[in-house]
Every structure is written in structure tokens, then in C-alpha cells.
Design a protein around this motif. Structure first.
Motif, PDB file in Angstrom:
ATOM      1  N   VAL A  48      12.079  11.708  -7.785  1.00 48.59           N
ATOM      2  CA  VAL A  48      13.168  10.968  -7.126  1.00 48.59           C
ATOM      3  C   VAL A  48      12.682  10.383  -5.808  1.00 48.59           C
ATOM      4  O   VAL A  48      12.875   9.189  -5.525  1.00 48.59           O
ATOM      5  N   THR A  49      12.031  11.206  -4.988  1.00 50.67           N
ATOM      6  CA  THR A  49      11.554  10.726  -3.689  1.00 50.67           C
ATOM      7  C   THR A  49      10.535   9.604  -3.863  1.00 50.67           C
ATOM      8  O   THR A  49      10.606   8.564  -3.195  1.00 50.67           O
ATOM      9  N   GLY A  50       9.572   9.826  -4.756  1.00 53.35           N
ATOM     10  CA  GLY A  50       8.559   8.804  -4.980  1.00 53.35           C
ATOM     11  C   GLY A  50       9.149   7.500  -5.476  1.00 53.35           C
ATOM     12  O   GLY A  50       8.744   6.408  -5.043  1.00 53.35           O
ATOM     13  N   THR A  51      10.135   7.593  -6.376  1.00 50.98           N
ATOM     14  CA  THR A  51      10.749   6.380  -6.920  1.00 50.98           C
ATOM     15  C   THR A  51      11.520   5.615  -5.862  1.00 50.98           C
ATOM     16  O   THR A  51      11.433   4.381  -5.768  1.00 50.98           O
ATOM     17  N   VAL A  52      12.294   6.329  -5.024  1.00 49.40           N
ATOM     18  CA  VAL A  52      13.074   5.664  -3.974  1.00 49.40           C
ATOM     19  C   VAL A  52      12.145   5.005  -2.960  1.00 49.40           C
ATOM     20  O   VAL A  52      12.370   3.858  -2.539  1.00 49.40           O
ATOM     21  N   VAL A  53      11.099   5.700  -2.546  1.00 46.23           N
ATOM     22  CA  VAL A  53      10.147   5.112  -1.599  1.00 46.23           C
ATOM     23  C   VAL A  53       9.486   3.875  -2.202  1.00 46.23           C
ATOM     24  O   VAL A  53       9.324   2.842  -1.540  1.00 46.23           O
ATOM     25  N   PHE A  54       9.120   3.965  -3.463  1.00 46.10           N
ATOM     26  CA  PHE A  54       8.488   2.837  -4.149  1.00 46.10           C
ATOM     27  C   PHE A  54       9.427   1.624  -4.156  1.00 46.10           C
ATOM     28  O   PHE A  54       9.016   0.496  -3.837  1.00 46.10           O
TER      29      PHE A  54
ATOM     30  N   ALA B 154       0.831  -1.209   0.000  1.00 44.51           N
ATOM     31  CA  ALA B 154       0.000   0.000   0.000  1.00 44.51           C
ATOM     32  C   ALA B 154       0.863   1.256   0.000  1.00 44.51           C
ATOM     33  O   ALA B 154       0.551   2.248  -0.687  1.00 44.51           O
ATOM     34  N   CYS B 155       1.971   1.244   0.744  1.00 46.23           N
ATOM     35  CA  CYS B 155       2.884   2.393   0.743  1.00 46.23           C
ATOM     36  C   CYS B 155       3.596   2.537  -0.595  1.00 46.23           C
ATOM     37  O   CYS B 155       3.941   3.661  -1.004  1.00 46.23           O
ATOM     38  N   ALA B 156       3.841   1.420  -1.296  1.00 42.26           N
ATOM     39  CA  ALA B 156       4.422   1.500  -2.635  1.00 42.26           C
ATOM     40  C   ALA B 156       3.489   2.250  -3.572  1.00 42.26           C
ATOM     41  O   ALA B 156       3.928   3.084  -4.383  1.00 42.26           O
TER      42      ALA B 156
END
Length: 598
Positions: free
Chosen positions: A157-163, A116-118
Motif C-alpha cells: 500500500v505504501t509503495g503504491t501510494v508513493v509511486f 527516481a523516487c517512483a
């Protein structure tokens, strides 16, 4: 052959969407293209029916569009709002991840919290292509516009790293904060500084080519088109953030000094035309491709194989409301802090107009190609079941469509258009005064520009003068509906006068054409028929020669008129009739016309 047919289908869809857009004014062009792509996928089987490579989507569409956007963004405004952009690019993304992840896990407990966080990480990436396409004509204010563009360029960048970190947790069941921090720093700072270096190298290459005489407009444009792909691939090989490297290189090229000569101006004009066309095509294709993917991604949900379709639709709506609510609350908090820093009252942020602007900015953060490309990588994840992957991808696809719809309908209702903001009545009246002055100067200079022998019109000295006057009269006709009653009356009176002069030229041309026809009939008649050729009528060769002289004279008159227009603009600025920003826009239009005329 299938690939070639697909390219033709995509280009045809983009052209058709631009035509349909004229007949569907409530819908923006991106939504028309998405709907057309979905219809195309349902009607015609294509290779994209089985999906698209996410990496191909990034390099083929996102990289060049980000590169071009970063080269033209206001770098001064970005630097001035750097902390706000950092807050949106990092802090807001984590807030969206936490809120959307917790909400999805609560609504669908079968979905693991990490998965879900992804989804939240993918939704944290505001798509610059979608933002630019949907908001380019809306006026948000200088600060809000800089924040929105900066967020769209840097927050992926932030979204991709968190994903990626969430997928790692799913696969291994463990999480290393140190490893995640290193990966984030390498992607963000490595990509940014690597992009600056590559942008500097690209600028040096262009300077060397100019000094060695190898530079020409075609070569320069081809190198510009090649740069984002080369920089993206180089960044990927160095294992740094590829998209952020493309953005940083574009910013570097925009900041480095450029030579200002007639040759570089022509090159810039040609490059701008090519990039405008390419941007339209790539923007159109990416939304058509998005539309072609939607039936395949939403089909399991619609068929009920992922559960109750109404339940999934409710989840999509709830997550979208949470997403937009978090964005609105975060932006409102930033506005309150900015007002306090300026010394303004905090209450000003809660005024109806200010709240409308904040809400419009929150809704303008639509999702698009980057979110879709991240979610499509779930197909390679073995940590989720096939049904789980399909559920997440279907929810993400629904949220993409819903955010685009909200941006399409709500943002125009909340913010004025740039065109209407610029086209105030005072501005239109000033442009009418300027155009009237240009027409008067053209008429006064008739005896100095482009003489055409034997072709005088009664009211003016030269036919070329009337032709150029008629061009400016057409501009007056376009301005009159938006002008004040007095200025509109002056404009329409001048249009009627110039049109009368132009009709005289049409009468001369028609009489000459009738004379040619009657002369041909006489030449084709019997030999004993008496000739009706008048010695006073011009011969055909004389008419062609006069037409050539008139064409050359029109260019002379137009060139002189543009010079006079610049002089009049300068005088109007000195008199206070127009402000500096309006004068700059008017001068830029004149400069472009002068380049085309040359």
C-alpha cells in the motif's frame, strides 16, 4: 487460439521447471522458472511478447496468493509484532524511496527526481509471492519470520501510494500532502476495514450454506477460490485498497470460529489440496511470466539504445546495494530497540549469529510481481519520454532479478533450513522409537484385526499384518541415516526382520502365480494329456476372494495401527521423550492418514 496456446505454454513451463529443479540443486525453483520463461520468450513468439496488463497480473495472480497466505499466517504473531510490521510497511518504504531516489538521480541526472523516487516506491513493495517461494524452508526465528511475512502482506500500500504520488508530481509539477494523505488512508485503512467486513460476509454466507444443507466439499472449495477475485473487484469498485482488502478478508476468515466435525475436516483437507496445487501453479506462472517479460524489458539496455550497457548495469548494482543496505540498517535498528525493550544487552544484536540473521532477513525481501506491475504502468505515463520510461523499467527489471538472485544464494547460506532444524538427531531417534513401538503393537494385535482364512505366514498370524508392518519398516529405513548409531542399528535390524517376513508373502504370491500358469498350460494341452491339477491347490476364484479379504484386512490393521500410534505419542509426551511441538507434528500426520483412510 493464441490465448489457449499461451496457457499450455505456461503450464508446460511450470511442469518442466519442477523437473529441472531436481537436476539444478543450487538454483531455487523461482529462478529456474524465470530462466525458463526468458528462454521461452526468446524461442517462441507469444501474446506476452508485447507486454501484460498490470491490473490482470494483480487480480489473476497476486490476489489469490495473498488471500491464501493471509488465511494461514500466524495472526497472533502478526498482532504481537504489529508495531514492527508498521515500521517496515511505512517507515522503511519511505527510507527506501528517499535513498534509491536520491542515488538514481545522482547517478543519472537526466532522470527527474520524482521519477527516481517512483522507482524507489516500486522497490519498497516487498513481494509476498517471492518471499514465500524463496524463504518457506528457511528458519529466521519467530519474530523475524512474523516481521517478514507481515511486511510482505502490508507494505505494498505504501509503495503504491508513493509511486502514484510521484507520477502525479511528474505530470502536474505540484504535490498536495493532504491529498496524498487522504489517498494513503483510503487505501490502507479503507482497504483493511473493508476487507474485514467482506471477510465477515463471506464467513456468514458459508455458515448459511452449511445450515441449509447446501454445503459440500466441492461447493466450499469453489467458493473459496472465487472469494479473492470477488473481494478484489468489489474493493476496486469502492476505490479502496484492493490487495489489502484481500489480505484483511483472509485474516478475518482465519480468526472467525469454524465448526470442527468429520465433514468439515474432509472439506478442509480437500480445500488444502486444491489450494496447494493452485498455489504451485500460480507461483510458477507468475515467475515464468516475469521471465518472459525480462527480454523485452532489458533488450533496449542490452542493445545500447539507452546508453552504455555497462553504465546501466553499474546503476542496477549500486541501487540494489543501497536498497539492501537500507533494509539491513533499518532491521538492525529494530533489533537493537527490541533487545533494549527486553532488557537484553544491545551487544547481543552485533554477535555474528545475530548479524547473519538480520542480513538474511534484509536479503529475503525480494521483489517480484507487484514491483513489475507498478513499473509497467509507466508505459501509460506521458510525463516521461519513451527512452526515460524504458530506462526506468530496465533498471527495475535488473533490480528484480538481482534481489531474487541474492535471496536465492545468500539466504540459504546465512540461515538453516526448517527441515534440518526440525530433523535433529534427538527427534529422529524419538521417531524411530515410536515407529518400533507401532510395529510391535501391530504384531501383538495380529489375532484381533482383519482375519484372513487359510493365508497365515509362519512367523505372524496374518498377511495383512506383515503388509502394514512393512509400511512402517520403510519409514524406519528413511529415518536411519539421520539417527544416532544405536538407534540406526535398531532400525536396520527391525527393517531386516520385517523384510524377511514380507519376502515370505512374495514367495507365496509367486508360487500361486506359477501354479496359475501351469494350470492354464494343462487346460490348453491335448485332451488325452493327464490332468496335473492338485486338489490341494486353491482355485482362481478362491485366490481372488482371499486377495479381497487381505485388502480389507490391511485397512483394518492400518486403522488400528494409527490408533496405537496416537496412544504411543501420548505416552512419549508424558515420559518426556518428545516435546509438545514435536507431538503436534506427529499427531497431525496421523490425523491426515486417518482422514485419507476413511
Amino acid at each position: 487460439m493464441e490465448t489457449f496456446e499461451l496457457i499450455l505454454f505456461l503450464l508446460t513451463a511450470v511442469i518442466a521447471s519442477s523437473i529441472l529443479d531436481k537436476f539444478l540443486p543450487p538454483l531455487s525453483l523461482p529462478l529456474v522458472q524465470i530462466a525458463l520463461g526468458a528462454a521461452l520468450a526468446l524461442a517462441v513468439p507469444t501474446p506476452l511478447e508485447w507486454g501484460i496488463d498490470p491490473e490482470l497480473l494483480l487480480i489473476l495472480f497476486i490476489a489469490p496468493l495473498h488471500f491464501n497466505e493471509s488465511r494461514h499466517v500466524d495472526s497472533g504473531a502478526l498482532w504481537k509484532n504489529r508495531w514492527g510490521i508498521a515500521s517496515l510497511s511505512v517507515g522503511l518504504v519511505f527510507a527506501i524511496v528517499a535513498a534509491c531516489g536520491a542515488t538514481l538521480h545522482a547517478l543519472l541526472p537526466a532522470v527527474p527526481l520524482a521519477a527516481a523516487c517512483a522507482l524507489g516506491g516500486a522497490m519498497g513493495s516487498t513481494d509476498a509471492v517471492a518471499v514465500t517461494a524463496l524463504t518457506h524452508d528457511r528458519r529466521f526465528g519467530r519474530r523475524h519470520e512474523a516481521l517478514l511475512k507481515g511486511e510482505a502482506l502490508f507494505n505494498d500500500v505504501t509503495g503504491t501510494v508513493v509511486f502514484q504520488c510521484c507520477l502525479t508530481i511528474l505530470a502536474t509539477g505540484s504535490f498536495s500532502l493532504l491529498h496524498a494523505g487522504e489517498e494513503f488512508a483510503l487505501d490502507l485503512f479503507g482497504g483493511f476495514f473493508g476487507g474485514l467486513v467482506m471477510g465477515l460476509l463471506a464467513w456468514g454466507l458459508l455458515q448459511v450454506l452449511r445450515r441449509t444443507g447446501l454445503d459440500n466439499p466441492t461447493l466450499h472449495v469453489m467458493l473459496e477460490l472465487l472469494l479473492p477475485f470477488v473481494i478484489y473487484l468489489a474493493a476496486k469498485s469502492l476505490h479502496i485498497g484492493a490487495v489489502i482488502a484481500v489480505v484483511a478478508s483472509g485474516l478475518m476468515l482465519s480468526l472467525l470460529p469454524q465448526r470442527h466435525t468429520a465433514a468439515t475436516a474432509r472439506t478442509k483437507l480437500q480445500a488444502q489440496s486444491v489450494w496447494t496445487t493452485l498455489e504451485f501453479v500460480l507461483n510458477g506462472i507468475i515467475f515464468v511470466v516475469l521471465g518472459m517479460q525480462l527480454p523485452r524489458l532489458l533488450e533496449p539496455a542490452a542493445e545500447g539504445s539507452l546508453g552504455d550497457p555497462a553504465t546501466l548495469l553499474g546503476v542496477v548494482v549500486a541501487l540494489t546495494l543501497v536498497l539492501e543496505g537500507v533494509r539491513f540498517a533499518w532491521l538492525l535498528a529494530m533489533d537493537v530497540r527490541a533487545a533494549a525493550a527486553r532488557g537484553d544487552g544491545v551487544r547481543s544484536c552485533f554477535a555474528p549469529e545475530a548479524l547473519r540473521g538480520t542480513l538474511a532477513m534484509a536479503l529475503a525481501g525480494a521483489k517480484g510481481g507487484i514491483t513489475l506491475s507498478l513499473m509497467l504502468t509507466l508505459t501509460a505515463s506521458a510525463a516521461l519520454s519513451a527512452a526515460g520510461r524504458a530506462t526506468l523499467v530496465s533498471i527495475a527489471s535488473g533490480m528484480i532479478v538481482l534481489t531474487l538472485v541474492l535471496a536465492d544464494f545468500a539466504v540459504p547460506a546465512l540461515t538453516p533450513s526448517k527441515r534440518s532444524a526440525k530433523r535433529t538427531r534427538d527427534r529422529v531417534d524419538a521417531e524411530i522409537d515410536l515407529t518400533l513401538g507401532v510395529i510391535a503393537s501391530i504384531e501383538a494385535d495380529a489375532h484381533l484385526t482383519g482375519a484372513v482364512k487359510g493365508a497365515a505366514v509362519d512367523a505372524v498370524d496374518e498377511p495383512a499384518t506383515v503388509i502394514v508392518m512393512h509400511r512402517y519398516a520403510e519409514m524406519l529405513e528413511d529415518l536411519a541415516p539421520a539417527a544416532s548409531p544405536a538407534a540406526a542399528a535398531r532400525a536396520r535390524a527391525e527393517v531386516a526382520r520385517v523384510r524377511g517376513l514380507y519376502d515370505q508373502l512374495d514367495g507365496i504370491a509367486r508360487r500361486a502365480a506359477r501354479w496359475d500358469e501351469s494350470e492354464d498350460d494343462m487346460e490348453e494341452g491335448p485332451d488325452d494329456r493327464p490332468s496335473s491339477r492338485s486338489s490341494a491347490a486353491p482355485s482362481l476364484s478362491d485366490q481372488f476372494h482371499q486377495m479381497r479379504e487381505t485388502h480389507d484386512a490391511v485397512e483394518d490393521v492400518q486403522a488400528q495401527a494409527l490408533v496405537r500410534e496416537l496412544q504411543l505419542i501420548k505416552g512419549m509426551v508424558a515420559d518426556g521423550a518428545i516435546d509438545a511441538a514435536h507431538a503436534k507434528d506427529l499427531r497431525n500426520d496421523v490425523y491426515i492418514q486417518q482422514l485419507v483412510l476413511d
